[in-house]
Design an enzyme around this catalytic site. Sequence first.
Site, mmCIF file in Angstrom:
data_model
loop_
_atom_site.group_PDB
_atom_site.id
_atom_site.type_symbol
_atom_site.label_atom_id
_atom_site.label_comp_id
_atom_site.label_asym_id
_atom_site.label_seq_id
_atom_site.Cartn_x
_atom_site.Cartn_y
_atom_site.Cartn_z
ATOM 1 N N HIS A 91 -1.731 6.379 -6.343
ATOM 2 C CA HIS A 91 -2.319 5.217 -5.664
ATOM 3 C C HIS A 91 -1.249 4.477 -4.851
ATOM 4 O O HIS A 91 -1.462 4.120 -3.687
ATOM 5 C CB HIS A 91 -2.905 4.244 -6.692
ATOM 6 N N GLU A 122 -0.707 6.451 -11.320
ATOM 7 C CA GLU A 122 -0.562 5.200 -10.570
ATOM 8 C C GLU A 122 0.337 5.371 -9.352
ATOM 9 O O GLU A 122 0.133 4.720 -8.327
ATOM 10 C CB GLU A 122 -0.013 4.099 -11.487
#
Length: 453
Positions: free
Chosen positions: A25, A22
């Site tokens: 991202h 994550e």
Amino acid sequence: MDLLFTLLATVVALGLLVTIHEYGHFWVARRCGVKVLRFSIGFGPALYSWHDRQGTEYVIAGIPLGGYVKMLDERESPVPEQELDQAFNRKSVKQRIAIVAAGPLANFLLAILAFWIIAVLGITTVAPVTGPVEPGSIAERAGMREGLEILEIDGTATPTWHEVNLQLIRRLGETGQLQLLAREGEGGAPQSYTLQLQSWLRGAEQPDPVAALGLTSWKPAVPPLIGQISPDGAAAAAGLQAGDLIVAIDGEPVSDWLVDVVPAIQASAGQTLELTVEREGGIRTLALTPAAREQDGRLIGFIGAGIEAFEWPEHMMRSISHNPLTAIPVAVMKTWDMTALTLDSLKKMVTGLVSAKNLSGPITIAKVAGASAKSGVESFLGFIAYLSISLGVLNLLPIPVLDGGHLVYYVAEWIRGKPLSERIQGWGLQIGLTMIVGVMLFAIYNDISRLGS
């Protein structure tokens, strides 16, 4: 205590993998000028949360089986006019592709880092030298025998048994020739062996590639001299003591712990064995009933005892290490090879060459996490690297819902000059969600089946 340790190792491993994914991202989204609303590790109710100066909420949630980065997006909620330039959907196709691809890329970078640390720390392991070869097996028909050190398989170096297994896994389900290079002793001349495979282990559940060839690993003779006794184990209950030398089991003489004693104990879960031991110059007879525990889907016996420490012969040990610079290409190639192996295994699973029963879910992941953590730093780092690669590959599959599915949409938009219709994207998301849920349920079913067996 074992359960708590396994849970802790699982949370650490999954938490690290999800956080890195994550963060990939998140990092690229910030660099592209996208406003990030929430960075969540886990799903469900928040256990702890805080905000940074840019208004991003960071959340640690109660279910550590994933995570997400929520970005400002007009498709999800109204966006104030002054923030439209920070909305994900307003960014160029190339920027959106970069943001989506950054998650899986971060997983591959984590794997490279883990393999780099392993290479720098170095490992000392037992050389892949063959033990007795099974009569009539594939290996024996190729002329292999006991005492051969396996140097290469299909042109790839195999300095450890782990590498031997990885190279053999590549050939599961195949028909053809397996080329193996081996030598007898440290000074022996390398000799090539050609092993004939015919739909080798096709569809096998939990295959054992080395055993399927008829090979075993060489082990030194280990006297069955008891060194440690667990106070609440079967050995203590039978009266076995440290310093006892086991000389017979059910009247049959034994001289080797690994060859004679361990197999007899493992095959006798819940059954009483008559042990003849030598203690302080005298002979005693003890009644020993091994307790039962599950291992690899079957019940085996164990007694809660260990032998006196012994050392492997020095000529059988191999030390493998690299300096920080040379470890970089080693780590990159290891990640590349494991990525290729993962993709090849997925292809074989789809085509039926490898059984779908080998697909594992969270229960198996937890068991392996706990076992690898107990085995040491190198083993746990290797597990994290392999799992990170699997997560990266899985997320790049062209299935809507996954990063790979979004990449397909954005590449199509790049080529067409306009996005796919909302209806097509909606259909894709529904199909992708159904596929992912189906695969997850099947993996969990496999986990439960292994526990039940």
